[in-house]
Write a protein that holds these residues in place. Structure first.
Motif, mmCIF file in Angstrom:
data_model
loop_
_atom_site.group_PDB
_atom_site.id
_atom_site.type_symbol
_atom_site.label_atom_id
_atom_site.label_comp_id
_atom_site.label_asym_id
_atom_site.label_seq_id
_atom_site.Cartn_x
_atom_site.Cartn_y
_atom_site.Cartn_z
ATOM 1 N N ARG A 602 69.420 5.109 45.686
ATOM 2 C CA ARG A 602 70.762 5.752 46.239
ATOM 3 C C ARG A 602 70.915 4.992 47.671
ATOM 4 O O ARG A 602 72.092 4.448 47.989
ATOM 5 C CB ARG A 602 70.640 7.056 46.441
ATOM 6 C CG ARG A 602 70.414 7.865 45.092
ATOM 7 C CD ARG A 602 70.542 9.305 45.263
ATOM 8 N NE ARG A 602 70.622 10.215 44.083
ATOM 9 C CZ ARG A 602 70.597 11.628 44.182
ATOM 10 N NH1 ARG A 602 70.237 12.250 45.329
ATOM 11 N NH2 ARG A 602 70.560 12.133 43.263
ATOM 12 N N GLY A 603 69.955 4.668 48.468
ATOM 13 C CA GLY A 603 70.246 4.300 49.821
ATOM 14 C C GLY A 603 70.630 2.635 49.613
ATOM 15 O O GLY A 603 71.402 2.425 50.373
ATOM 16 N N TYR A 604 69.925 2.091 48.776
ATOM 17 C CA TYR A 604 70.426 0.819 48.359
ATOM 18 C C TYR A 604 71.957 0.595 47.877
ATOM 19 O O TYR A 604 72.622 -0.299 48.798
ATOM 20 C CB TYR A 604 69.600 0.049 47.427
ATOM 21 C CG TYR A 604 70.059 -1.437 47.036
ATOM 22 C CD1 TYR A 604 69.732 -2.361 47.801
ATOM 23 C CD2 TYR A 604 71.005 -1.523 46.137
ATOM 24 C CE1 TYR A 604 70.149 -3.548 47.532
ATOM 25 C CE2 TYR A 604 71.423 -2.777 45.993
ATOM 26 C CZ TYR A 604 71.007 -4.057 46.722
ATOM 27 O OH TYR A 604 71.524 -5.215 46.391
ATOM 28 N N LEU A 605 72.398 1.674 47.325
ATOM 29 C CA LEU A 605 73.662 1.584 46.805
ATOM 30 C C LEU A 605 74.556 1.891 47.745
ATOM 31 O O LEU A 605 75.768 1.227 48.045
ATOM 32 C CB LEU A 605 73.972 2.294 45.603
ATOM 33 C CG LEU A 605 73.308 1.946 44.351
ATOM 34 C CD1 LEU A 605 73.520 3.004 43.292
ATOM 35 C CD2 LEU A 605 73.798 0.756 43.650
ATOM 36 N N GLU A 606 74.254 2.641 48.840
ATOM 37 C CA GLU A 606 75.048 3.116 49.899
ATOM 38 C C GLU A 606 74.959 2.157 51.213
ATOM 39 O O GLU A 606 75.444 2.505 52.136
ATOM 40 C CB GLU A 606 74.829 4.513 50.223
ATOM 41 C CG GLU A 606 74.958 5.421 49.167
ATOM 42 C CD GLU A 606 74.630 6.884 49.334
ATOM 43 O OE1 GLU A 606 74.021 7.125 50.746
ATOM 44 O OE2 GLU A 606 74.354 7.639 48.420
ATOM 45 N N GLU A 621 70.581 -3.416 38.331
ATOM 46 C CA GLU A 621 69.362 -2.695 37.871
ATOM 47 C C GLU A 621 69.368 -1.174 38.573
ATOM 48 O O GLU A 621 68.812 -0.157 37.889
ATOM 49 C CB GLU A 621 67.971 -3.336 38.345
ATOM 50 C CG GLU A 621 67.807 -4.539 37.666
ATOM 51 C CD GLU A 621 67.309 -4.330 36.335
ATOM 52 O OE1 GLU A 621 67.030 -3.299 35.814
ATOM 53 O OE2 GLU A 621 67.161 -5.363 35.340
ATOM 54 N N CYS A 622 69.811 -0.979 39.832
ATOM 55 C CA CYS A 622 69.864 0.345 40.267
ATOM 56 C C CYS A 622 70.709 1.286 39.605
ATOM 57 O O CYS A 622 70.402 2.429 39.241
ATOM 58 C CB CYS A 622 70.254 0.100 41.925
ATOM 59 S SG CYS A 622 69.016 -0.589 42.937
ATOM 60 N N VAL A 623 72.013 0.665 39.117
ATOM 61 C CA VAL A 623 72.923 1.700 38.502
ATOM 62 C C VAL A 623 72.147 2.002 37.011
ATOM 63 O O VAL A 623 72.511 3.157 36.735
ATOM 64 C CB VAL A 623 74.159 1.048 38.276
ATOM 65 C CG1 VAL A 623 75.211 1.778 37.567
ATOM 66 C CG2 VAL A 623 74.883 0.702 39.774
ATOM 67 N N LEU A 641 83.432 6.307 47.801
ATOM 68 C CA LEU A 641 84.441 5.539 47.317
ATOM 69 C C LEU A 641 84.403 4.059 47.585
ATOM 70 O O LEU A 641 84.807 3.400 46.824
ATOM 71 C CB LEU A 641 85.670 6.473 47.884
ATOM 72 C CG LEU A 641 86.933 5.912 46.979
ATOM 73 C CD1 LEU A 641 86.992 6.131 45.497
ATOM 74 C CD2 LEU A 641 88.453 6.629 47.491
ATOM 75 N N PRO A 642 84.188 3.611 48.897
ATOM 76 C CA PRO A 642 84.295 2.239 48.967
ATOM 77 C C PRO A 642 83.542 1.683 48.173
ATOM 78 O O PRO A 642 83.620 0.311 47.719
ATOM 79 C CB PRO A 642 83.952 1.917 50.515
ATOM 80 C CG PRO A 642 84.207 3.557 50.983
ATOM 81 C CD PRO A 642 84.125 4.431 49.848
ATOM 82 N N LEU A 643 82.121 2.268 47.808
ATOM 83 C CA LEU A 643 81.030 1.295 47.024
ATOM 84 C C LEU A 643 81.886 1.313 45.375
ATOM 85 O O LEU A 643 81.526 0.131 45.116
ATOM 86 C CB LEU A 643 80.009 2.372 46.803
ATOM 87 C CG LEU A 643 78.776 1.575 46.222
ATOM 88 C CD1 LEU A 643 78.420 0.261 46.728
ATOM 89 C CD2 LEU A 643 77.397 2.429 46.265
ATOM 90 N N VAL A 650 78.576 -0.154 40.045
ATOM 91 C CA VAL A 650 78.859 1.075 40.554
ATOM 92 C C VAL A 650 80.055 1.819 39.773
ATOM 93 O O VAL A 650 79.849 3.183 39.305
ATOM 94 C CB VAL A 650 78.929 1.288 41.798
ATOM 95 C CG1 VAL A 650 79.067 2.671 42.301
ATOM 96 C CG2 VAL A 650 77.663 0.727 42.475
ATOM 97 N N LYS A 651 81.035 0.995 39.682
ATOM 98 C CA LYS A 651 82.281 1.824 38.952
ATOM 99 C C LYS A 651 81.950 2.130 37.505
ATOM 100 O O LYS A 651 82.448 3.096 37.038
ATOM 101 C CB LYS A 651 83.467 0.689 39.192
ATOM 102 C CG LYS A 651 84.835 1.199 38.519
ATOM 103 C CD LYS A 651 86.012 0.440 38.699
ATOM 104 C CE LYS A 651 87.136 0.966 38.373
ATOM 105 N NZ LYS A 651 88.447 0.400 38.718
#
Length: 952
Positions: A602-606, A621-623, A641-643, A650-651
């Motif tokens: 989660r930290g990587y995605l954010e 891979e994270c998603v 939302l920006p992500l 992610v979308k």
């Protein structure tokens, strides 16, 4: 909380019953013999009776003190006077339940003695807790005291069991009912409980089989100090084997581990065989045992040599013989050093041929190679492979072993002995031998090898270029970060002109990282960072996660000192490595990842650190990781939302998670499904361009991989193939199936689960690349079936695809497989949501070449399709053995039509068979509907099972 298992109830009841009491003077007293404690003991005995007094089950779950207490209670309730020596009691004169109680106790006694002689793996202690440690110590001391008593009484227990073998009569063991009777007034029930029919009957043969096995085990254990007893063990084990062969091993009250019994029998054969036995008749085990006993070690080596081709001896047995030889050699028998090497050489070549790693003992014994050792090793290699019949794989393994042997030798004369040997020349091609010579020249500063064998060698002085070449070779091979650093320091000390990160074309670093790394000014640091990362990525790609982690950790430690940007890069790569490690390890068995790993994902995605080079594959891979572990709540509600707006994966993950979360939901909750549909449709759409030709006409050009969507179709497919969660796969698969079905020219729809949630039309059909959609559906269902080959919905999709492309035989195979996996091979009803009307009609068309099968399948439809059935039966193409199918027809109208056809064709015999089929009472139209349904179900089951056997 869940109810405790039955065995745990025994522990609880006996612990409660054996609790000491405290009197008014605060003195500890033995547990009182009151009604409460008697009831608790009786309950414990009832649980054991429920388990049919199965010692295997009881021993596995109860400690020695608890089981000792339980069996003593059994003796007590079975009227065995306390303090009586069992060996002095005549079993034949006792009531059956009393004799059986004594037998059970003495069987357990010798089994416990045998079990205590086996090595026990020590349990790793947790945090020290004083009360727990005291309790464990008390239990250990109690167990040791009981074992001491049991060992002292072992001879008596053996005599009791030997006496039991002479009984030759059935015995009875207490059941819950007999225990209840005993709990009543003893005078009222004494006659029944002591009669020959009270309790659970154990046949004489079952008793003999189990007692023989237990006696064999104790005799075998005693044989370690008294070898003559092995004969007794052999007799008992072979008698057990005879009884199992006679009565079968599935006896209700006789539980024998047949693999262990076979091992015991084999060991007894070896231990009791005479050294005078003919070598032709004796097994290899007996021959080896005799050689070891008599000290005939040359014959021992000969047996190992011969077995290198036969491969009859297990690797564990080979290693145990070698260990025994090493022990004898260490006790001062120097003559055995040579034998140890020879046996070790045989084992090593055997390991090489079977693809196992070379044992450390061989490396130790080969530290000082000699001409004699090389001669013998080459003999072993030659006699371990038959070049005429050997596979290419075996030849390559042997060639690699000889090549590595040369590279490990420093004495050139020994190298020449191997390289000029006939086997070496046959196994290695000319170019491989030349390459080996080059490697040898780089490896040693004083080697001059010719490609042709020569009788003498001339030393040449080492040059700086040779030393650099050697170090570069080591640098390419090494995966130890500290060794890599040391080599680079040495190389940079020799020359400052070279860029050592370029010496291997296998060292690849992504361009987004390469630009940053190559911007490091210090040459040594740049080389070290580049090589550590390249080697780490390579190890990760080949799933060598241990070395990858070591290399990444060293690289992280290095870059932390001078580059925050590269530090974050390494943290990202280590996150990806941890994902790979979990998914390839604990994740395969369904174990959830640690919460720390999920937090890091989660930290990587954010993450919002500017100017950090990012690889798209990490986000991908994270998603996929979050979807696979059902983190739908986070993806749906908590992702910034920006992500979602900036990262296409992610979308896509958010839309998939939201859609799965709402399944199955009402129509108004399918907005997210519509959003996901629009995203995928856009990815599968093509951009159109108009081009004017030479003739002046305008033509339309379609671009397959358009940039209209948030990603390319190939990227979407690659992402989906990282998913393993069944619901996510089913959702995306049903979307593509629906997209496939909306095209106008579709003849046969493909069915899929949850297909109703998707829109049923597309505004601009011409923009969708339906050929690419069809290919994607095929690829996705093939991938999904690698995840779970027994998912009946996915099997139906595969069948529909084959049916739509006129591959009827393959379609029928998958329709049948789908029905089989969800109905226990058609022993249960196939659920109606699996065999829908559409699915039922498809096999009818799939079997068109087999007329009678078509007619039978027409019965499966909700409304019997007589038109198709009669048309199929009129065909003349497959009637040679059609009467064999009449047992599968339950529709009387079809059978009557068959009678008419046979009469018309003059087929009298077949007409009689059809009439006989109509005359079956269960098909009578006057029968109740339940009877007719049962008849239909029985025939459906038999037909589908027959079809499945035909197609699987």
């Amino acid at each position: 909380s869940a109810d405790p298992p039955p065995v745990q109830l025994i522990v609880q009841f006996l612990e409660q019953a054996s609790k000491p009491s405290v009197n008014e003077q605060n003195q500890v007293q033995p547990p009182p013999d009151n009604k409460r404690n008697r009831i608790l003991k009786l309950l414990a005995l009832k649980v054991a009776a429920h388990l049919k007094w199965d010692l295997d089950v009881l021993e596995k779950s109860l400690s020695v003190p608890v089981l000792n207490m339980l069996l003593n209670e059994l003796l007590c309730i079975s009227k065995v006077p306390p303090g009586t020596k069992h060996v002095d009691v005549d079993l034949a004169s006792l009531p059956p339940t009393t004799a059986m109680a004594i037998l059970l106790y003495n069987r357990w006694a010798i089994r416990t003695i045998v079990q205590s002689s086996f090595p026990v793996k020590q349990v790793k202690p947790g945090p020290p807790q004083l009360n727990v440690m005291n309790q464990m110590q008390q239990e250990k001391e109690l167990t040791e005291n009981i074992l001491k008593v049991l060992k002292e009484q072992a001879a008596d227990s053996i005599l009791v069991l030997e006496g039991a073998l002479k009984l030759n009569k059935d015995l009875y063991v207490h059941t819950i009912r007999t225990l209840d009777l005993l709990a009543m007034e003893p005078g009222m029930v004494n006659g029944e409980t002591e009669s020959s029919t009270a309790g659970l009957k154990i046949s004489a043969e079952e008793i003999e089989c189990q007692v023989c096995y237990d006696l064999g085990a104790i005799y075998f254990q005693q044989g370690s100090t008294n070898p003559s007893v092995h004969e007794n063990a052999k007799e008992k084990f072979f008698r057990t084997k005879e009884l199992i062969a006679k009565n079968g091993s599935s006896s209700l009250h006789c539980s024998i581990d047949e693999k262990r019994l076979a091992g015991y029998c084999q060991a007894c054969e070896v231990l009791t065989s005479s050294s005078d036995d003919s070598s032709q008749q004796a097994s290899p085990y007996s021959q080896i045992h005799n050689c070891m006993k008599s000290g005939n070690y040359q014959d021992l080596v000969k047996i190992f040599l011969e077995d290198n081709l036969a491969l009859s001896l297990p690797v564990q047995f080979r290693q145990s013989v070698l260990r025994e030889l090493f022990q004898k050699a260490q006790q001062g028998n120097d003559a055995l050093d040579e034998i140890c090497f020879k046996v070790c050489a045989c084992n090593t070549v055997c390991d090489v041929m079977q693809g196992r790693t070379i044992d450390i003992h061989f490396c130790q014994l080969f530290l000082k190679p000699s001409k004699e050792k090389i001669d013998f090793l080459l003999e072993v290699c030659s006699r371990s492979i038959n070049l005429e019949n050997a596979s290419e794989s075996l030849k390559r393994k042997m060639a690699a072993f000889l090549k590595n042997l040369c590279l490990g030798l420093e004495d050139l004369q020994l190298v020449f002995m191997i390289s000029s040997h006939e086997l070496f020349i046959k196994l290695l091609k000319d170019d491989e031998r030349k390459l080996l010579v080059d490697q040898m020249r780089k490896r040693s500063p004083r080697i001059n090898l010719c490609t042709k064998p020569v009788t003498s060698f001339y030393d040449i002085p080492a040059s700086a270029s040779v030393n650099i070449g050697q170090l570069e070779h080591q640098l390419i091979l090494s995966v130890d970060p500290w060794r890599i650093r040391q080599i680079l320091i040495e190389l940079h000390g020799m020359t400052s002109e070279r860029q050592f990160w370029t010496i291997s074309n296998k060292w690849e670093v992504p361009n987004v990282y390469g630009n940053v790394i190559l911007g490091i000014k210090d040459n040594l640091t740049r080389d070290l960072v580049y090589i550590l990362m390249a080697k780490g990525l390579h190890c990760s790609a080949i799933k060598d996660f241990v070395h990858a982690k070591q290399l990444f950790a060293a690289c992280l430690e290095l870059v932390t000192e001078f580059s925050p940007k590269l530090r974050q890069v390494m943290l990202n790569e280590m996150l990806l490595l941890d994902i790979y490690t979990h998914e390839a390890g604990a994740g395969v068995s369904g174990e959830r990842p640690p919460s720390d790993l999920i937090s890091r994902v989660r930290g990587y995605l954010e993450m919002r650190v500017p100017d950090i080079p990012l690889r798209q594959v990490i986000a991908e891979e994270c998603v996929a990781f979050l979807l696979n572990w059902r983190e739908n709540e986070y993806l749906t509600m908590q992702v910034p939302l920006p992500l979602v707006q900036t990262n296409p994966y992610v979308k896509l993950g958010q839309l998939l998670a939201a859609t799965c979360k709402e399944l199955p939901g009402p129509k108004e909750s399918r907005r997210t499904a519509k959003d996901l549909w629009e995203v995928v449709v856009q990815i599968c759409s093509v951009s159109n361009q108009h081009k004017r030709g030479n003739d002046g006409r305008v033509s339309l050009i379609k671009h397959r991989e358009s940039t209209l969507g948030i990603m390319y179709r190939s990227e979407l497919l690659s992402f989906i193939k990282k998913l393993r969660e069944p619901l996510v796969l089913t959702t995306i698969l049903s979307l593509f199936v629906k997209l496939h079905n909306v095209r106008e020219d579709i003849v046969n729809d493909i069915a899929a689960e949850h297909i109703a949630i998707w829109p049923s039309s597309i505004p601009n059909l011409q923009s969708v690349d339906f050929e690419a959609v069809a290919v994607t559906v095929k690829e996705l269902v093939s991938y999904a079936l690698t995840i779970n080959s027994n998912n009946h919905f996915w099997l139906i999709i595969q069948a529909d695809i084959y049916f739509a492309t006129n591959q009827y035989s393959a379609a029928l195979h998958y329709y049948l497989q789908a029905g089989a996996v969800c109905s226990d091979f058609f022993n249960k009803m196939v659920p109606p949501d699996v065999y829908t009307d559409q699915v039922r009609s498809s096999p009818v068309k799939s079997s068109w070449s087999l007329s009678l099968q078509v007619a039978i399948l027409c019965q499966f439809l909700r409304e019997v399709d007589y038109k198709t059935a009669f048309k199929a039966l009129q065909e003349q193409n497959s009637h040679d053995a059609m009467d064999s199918y009449y047992d599968y027809i339950w529709d009387v109208t079809i059978l009557e039509y068959l009678t008419y056809l046979h009469h018309k064709r003059g087929e009298t015999d077949k007409r009689q068979i059809a009439i006989k089929a109509i005359g079956q009472t269960e098909l009578n139209a006057s029968n109740p509907e339940e009877v007719l349904q049962l008849a239909a179900q029985r025939r459906k089951k038999k037909f589908l099972q027959a079809m499945a056997k035909l197609y699987f």
